[in-house]
Design an enzyme around this catalytic site. Structure first.
Site, mmCIF file in Angstrom:
data_model
loop_
_atom_site.group_PDB
_atom_site.id
_atom_site.type_symbol
_atom_site.label_atom_id
_atom_site.label_comp_id
_atom_site.label_asym_id
_atom_site.label_seq_id
_atom_site.Cartn_x
_atom_site.Cartn_y
_atom_site.Cartn_z
ATOM 1 N N LYS A 34 13.183 21.783 28.377
ATOM 2 C CA LYS A 34 11.742 22.070 28.464
ATOM 3 C C LYS A 34 11.381 23.226 27.528
ATOM 4 O O LYS A 34 12.278 23.907 26.997
ATOM 5 C CB LYS A 34 11.380 22.414 29.913
ATOM 6 C CG LYS A 34 12.083 23.661 30.462
ATOM 7 C CD LYS A 34 11.927 23.774 31.975
ATOM 8 C CE LYS A 34 12.665 24.995 32.498
ATOM 9 N NZ LYS A 34 12.710 25.051 33.959
ATOM 10 N N TYR A 67 3.504 54.014 15.325
ATOM 11 C CA TYR A 67 2.367 54.267 16.215
ATOM 12 C C TYR A 67 2.728 55.280 17.300
ATOM 13 O O TYR A 67 3.806 55.203 17.895
ATOM 14 C CB TYR A 67 1.938 52.977 16.917
ATOM 15 C CG TYR A 67 1.155 52.017 16.069
ATOM 16 C CD1 TYR A 67 -0.035 52.396 15.468
ATOM 17 C CD2 TYR A 67 1.590 50.714 15.910
ATOM 18 C CE1 TYR A 67 -0.777 51.497 14.701
ATOM 19 C CE2 TYR A 67 0.864 49.806 15.158
ATOM 20 C CZ TYR A 67 -0.314 50.201 14.554
ATOM 21 O OH TYR A 67 -1.025 49.303 13.816
HETATM 22 C C1 LIG Z 1 14.035 25.213 34.421
HETATM 23 C C2 LIG Z 1 14.631 24.342 35.464
HETATM 24 C C3 LIG Z 1 16.005 24.033 35.440
HETATM 25 C C4 LIG Z 1 16.975 24.728 34.496
HETATM 26 O O1 LIG Z 1 17.140 26.047 34.959
HETATM 27 P P1 LIG Z 1 18.120 27.090 34.246
HETATM 28 O O2 LIG Z 1 18.068 28.274 35.133
HETATM 29 O O3 LIG Z 1 17.535 27.358 32.903
HETATM 30 O O4 LIG Z 1 19.460 26.476 34.156
HETATM 31 C C5 LIG Z 1 16.476 23.099 36.346
HETATM 32 N N1 LIG Z 1 15.658 22.525 37.261
HETATM 33 C C6 LIG Z 1 14.344 22.825 37.339
HETATM 34 C C7 LIG Z 1 13.507 22.171 38.365
HETATM 35 C C8 LIG Z 1 13.788 23.747 36.453
HETATM 36 O O5 LIG Z 1 12.491 24.061 36.537
#
Ligand SMILES: *Cc1c(COP(=O)(O)O)cnc(C)c1O
Length: 344
Positions: free
Chosen positions: A33, A242
């Protein structure tokens, strides 16, 4: 070249997947994702498919198209947000599997795509996504008769192995899925490390693939090189950047590099981190600004062309700690201004 450069080591990515896969006796999928955690969903997914991954996960249907294109027709590409209004064409056209989160989504899916694959996401206590126990009880026998490809849930505290929530959610998930004949999945990266009772039929790690905690053995996947725009002499007592937050205590040489918080190098990172010329650390001094970072290169015997801020010595989690955040956010904040290169 005046933009910062991101190098993504697909070989290290594949090694991380294999190492996570070797921690279990079950199948291992991959979460890609948010554009493959900022590293490019296309190249990341196709490298993982070549390695043998057969189950991919994205957050929303729009992200699924690029993954489907990268992995070809065979692997499952599943969508955590399920079947939302307006998703039907995307789900059908790219053969994406929605993970149904509510009775409304179930109804929408069955009306719009009655013969299309789907999975079930259950809420086992995180209260974020998934069917509640009562809704699941009402739908369960009807839904299971239609052969969902998975029944899954997600752990809220799996990065802390001692957290009592892990056992609570495990027990809850077991109660909700007892006797279910379809594949079950509970573990992301954290859950994969928690041991076999969390593994069910397959695990679905994300962050560990990309070199982040809580997979302590992960190989670094990303290096970030910052081009030096100029180097200047700074006299004792002069300030840099800054807010005058850094003052030279010795005659200094300051390099200005072309990247800043607009590139995901958060302003909150502040001092306390290094950039590297080869193995030689050169500390970041002064405030990080939008497009520029200032670095003390006094101890370097030459003026560098570029400095590396992410490497095997300083990881995404080191940057995250300095910024008061997590590696996930550092990776996914790496903006569009970087030029990118992939190492196979
Ligand atoms: C993002 C997510 C994962 C992966 O999680 P990680 O901690 O990056 O391994 C798996 N299942 C769901 C439902 C998620 O939202």
């Amino acid at each position: 070249m005046s933009t910062a450069h991101l190098t993504i080591n697909l070989h290290a990515l594949a090694q991380n997947w294999r190492a996570l896969d070797a921690k279990t006796k079950v199948e291992t999928g991959a979460v890609v994702k948010a554009d493959g955690y900022g590293l490019g969903a296309g190249p990341v997914s196709s490298a993982l498919a070549e390695e043998g991954v057969r189950k991919f996960f994205v957050a929303v249907a729009e992200e699924g198209a690029a993954v489907r294109e990268a992995v070809g027709p065979e692997p499952m590409v599943a969508v955590f947000s399920g079947h939302m209004e307006g998703d039907t064409d995307l789900l059908r056209d790219h053969d994406l599997t929605p993970l149904i989160n509510s009775p409304q989504q179930y109804k929408r899916h069955m009306e719009a795509l009655p013969d299309h694959s789907f999975g079930i996401q259950l809420d086992s206590g995180m209260n974020r996504l998934g069917l509640e126990a009562a809704d699941w009880a009402a739908l369960r026998s009807e839904a299971l008769a239609l052969n969902p490809v998975v029944v899954m849930s997600h752990l809220a505290c799996a990065d802390d192995p001692d957290h009592s929530m892990n056992q609570q959610q495990l027990q809850r998930f077991r109660e909700m899925t007892d006797g279910v004949q379809v594949p079950r999945s509970l573990a992301a990266t954290g859950g994969t490390m928690l041991g076999p009772e969390f593994h069910f039929e397959f695990c679905r790690p994300g962050i560990g693939l990309y070199g982040g905690m809580p997979f302590a053995g992960a190989k670094p996947v990303v290096t970030v090189d910052l081009p030096v725009v100029q180097v200047r002499e700074v006299a004792v007592g002069e300030t840099v950047g800054y807010g005058n937050t850094w003052t030279a205590r010795r005659p200094s040489r300051i390099a200005t590099v072309a990247a800043g918080y607009a590139d995901g190098l958060h302003r909150a990172i502040g001092g306390g981190i290094d950039t590297f010329a080869g193995d030689q650390p050169c500390p970041v001094v002064g405030r990080i600004s939008m497009d520029l970072i200032t670095v003390d290169v006094t101890d370097l015997p030459y003026d560098p062309d570029r400095l590396r801020i992410l490497n095997g010595h300083q990881t995404v989690d080191d940057l995250a700690e300095a910024a008061g955040t997590i590696g996930y956010e550092i990776l996914t904040s790496m903006g569009s201004r970087y030029s990118r290169g992939y190492v196979e």
